[in-house]
Design an enzyme around this catalytic site. Sequence first.
Site, PDB file in Angstrom:
ATOM      1  N   ARG A   1       4.661 -14.065  22.592  1.00  0.00           N
ATOM      2  CA  ARG A   1       5.745 -14.373  21.638  1.00  0.00           C
ATOM      3  C   ARG A   1       7.114 -14.172  22.281  1.00  0.00           C
ATOM      4  NH1 ARG A   1       8.844 -11.014  18.089  1.00  0.00           N
ATOM      5  NH2 ARG A   1       7.783  -9.286  19.096  1.00  0.00           N
TER       6      ARG A   1
ATOM      7  N   ARG B   1       8.522 -10.499  28.033  1.00  0.00           N
ATOM      8  CA  ARG B   1       7.949  -9.164  27.840  1.00  0.00           C
ATOM      9  C   ARG B   1       6.658  -8.894  28.587  1.00  0.00           C
ATOM     10  NH1 ARG B   1       9.046  -8.249  21.522  1.00  0.00           N
ATOM     11  NH2 ARG B   1      11.286  -8.308  21.831  1.00  0.00           N
TER      12      ARG B   1
ATOM     13  N   HIS C   1       2.959  -3.612  20.311  1.00  0.00           N
ATOM     14  CA  HIS C   1       4.106  -3.992  19.474  1.00  0.00           C
ATOM     15  C   HIS C   1       3.790  -5.115  18.500  1.00  0.00           C
ATOM     16  CE1 HIS C   1       8.331  -4.405  18.521  1.00  0.00           C
ATOM     17  NE2 HIS C   1       8.366  -5.648  18.967  1.00  0.00           N
TER      18      HIS C   1
ATOM     19  N   LYS D   1       0.802  -1.238   0.000  1.00  0.00           N
ATOM     20  CA  LYS D   1       0.000   0.000   0.000  1.00  0.00           C
ATOM     21  C   LYS D   1       0.828   1.278   0.000  1.00  0.00           C
ATOM     22  CE  LYS D   1      -1.174   0.024   4.933  1.00  0.00           C
ATOM     23  NZ  LYS D   1      -2.251   0.157   5.907  1.00  0.00           N
TER      24      LYS D   1
HETATM   25  C1  SIN Z   1      13.353  -5.620  19.934  1.00  0.00           C
HETATM   26  O1  SIN Z   1      14.353  -5.361  19.282  1.00  0.00           O
HETATM   27  O2  SIN Z   1      13.272  -5.446  21.145  1.00  0.00           O
HETATM   28  C2  SIN Z   1      12.171  -6.182  19.214  1.00  0.00           C
HETATM   29  C3  SIN Z   1      12.406  -7.565  18.852  1.00  0.00           C
HETATM   30  C4  SIN Z   1      11.095  -8.298  18.710  1.00  0.00           C
HETATM   31  O3  SIN Z   1      10.039  -7.709  18.828  1.00  0.00           O
HETATM   32  O4  SIN Z   1      11.139  -9.521  18.552  1.00  0.00           O
END
Ligand code: SIN
Length: 542
Positions: A381, A285, A346, A35
């Site tokens: 993830r 995370r 993210h 796009k």
């Molecule tokens: C990061 O560099 O912290 C992102 C890497 C990711 O999202 O796997």
Amino acid sequence: MQVLDCDILVVGSGLAGLVAALRLGRKSRVILATKRAPDESNTAYAQGGIACVMDPEDSLEEHVRDTLGAGVGLCRETVVRAILAEGAARVRELEQLGVRFERRTGRAEEYDLGQEGGHSRRRVLHAGDMTGREIIRVLVDQAERHPNIEIRPDLMAIDLVTTGWLKQPGPNRCLGAYLLDRSNGEVLAVRADHTVLATGGAGKVYLYTSNPDIATGDGLAMAWRAGLPILNLEFVQFHPTCLYHPEAKSFLISEAVRGEGGVLVNAAGESFMEKYDARGSLAPRDIVARAIDNEMKTRGDRCVYLDITHRSTRFLRHRFPNIFTTCLKFDIHMARMPIPVVPAAHYFCGGVEAGVDGHTRLPGLYACGEVACTGLHGANRLASNSLLEALVTSHVTAEAILDQPASGRAPRCEIPAWQSGAAVPSDEGIVVEHNWNEVRTAMWDYVGIVRTDRRLERAMRRIRNLRREIRQYYLDTLITPDILELRNIADVAELVVRSAQQRRESRGLHYTLDYPETDLSRPAAETRLQDPPGGAVSERLD
Ligand code: SIN
């Protein structure tokens, strides 16, 4: 209306779309629609790298264990094994094409592997802190020179075309897509035997995101409108450390900075992660993002800080050239002062249900990369597993398509001209702007890192109203890229809320104060949303 014919339509020019197109282009005529410019994708912003077992001391088993651990009981183990096992071969192919991953100084045969949260050892291949840019540089160059690949920039997919919508006899099947040409505002159709969705994620559904502006969940929304099942959409990953600065647009401060010793501290300069997890600043995370959220809320602070001042300017400039210069642009010298950081949306762990070979429930349609949910990530993830998934699954998808017998081709159908009906040019841009902000703010405030039933209900009420309004606006006005993106983020927002409402426990990235524990009384189950096909194409055609 112009109708373009090809063997394969690939939508999206990130890592997944480009690898699929290059592989398919060996034997088929491919149209790659994207796009914006071909090098504008979520991949291009990836900093950390590709998680892959390349160190002889490392093992597939350890990578599998770390991935399953992060996914909290929701990864599909066969998928995890299939994808991780293929990683090294696919990485070597990238290198053969010209991608340069960092090697250790003085030991060119060894990779300089990065460390990220949740990994039990250094395992992340990188190109400084611009790994995605390096990969995209090489792949776009290859695709642009490929005789069988026609790259069409500025072509935004509107909706998939299926035999079901065209009321053709026989089982439902994908025939291609309607697309909007941003350069002249005209709608065209691409008719293809196979369509590969590689449209990436949907970070823009949230007010604050590390993702670029293009990440509006277009493929996810299109697949859902075509009646495909959407899995696990409540698992939205918030990256713990994005630069806190009014003009920085949530610029990502890679987890690799913590991998090189960066420590999270609060405004009083106290390291706080040890209170939440023994792994400290390098815990997975979900844990780090929640801890930061809690620290900010209990202390009433607007951000926390990432302190890597024990490293030299020389080291930081070399290892993180992009982060170093970007911080400096905002008067933050990362070797001399802690970096102010906040979490931001993210990555979407859920998506269109798809196999490792990209197949979906709609014959003729494949999905790979972030738009797909293969079962690799489960409820959270593991860092840098996403580029690996995009790389491996797009390759396998292309091979699976090339292996299809001729009988797998799409029937020859007339694609009706796009109907604009009584639509008039948009004269209320403010509606788009207002609703855009309202959806994203509601998602940030009520469907963020910490959820409750009441917050989800509030979000649902608002988003349902907004979707009604947006749908009407979409039908009444001539479509523009902004209207299409707004419609897509609103659709995806509702799907996230619905998925979150279905999960009555906390697990991985989904944390709710009403059910703070993980339900261990029964086997973990995926969230699945599927609705009858509906939406734009049928509304325009009926
Ligand atoms: C990061 O560099 O912290 C992102 C890497 C990711 O999202 O796997």
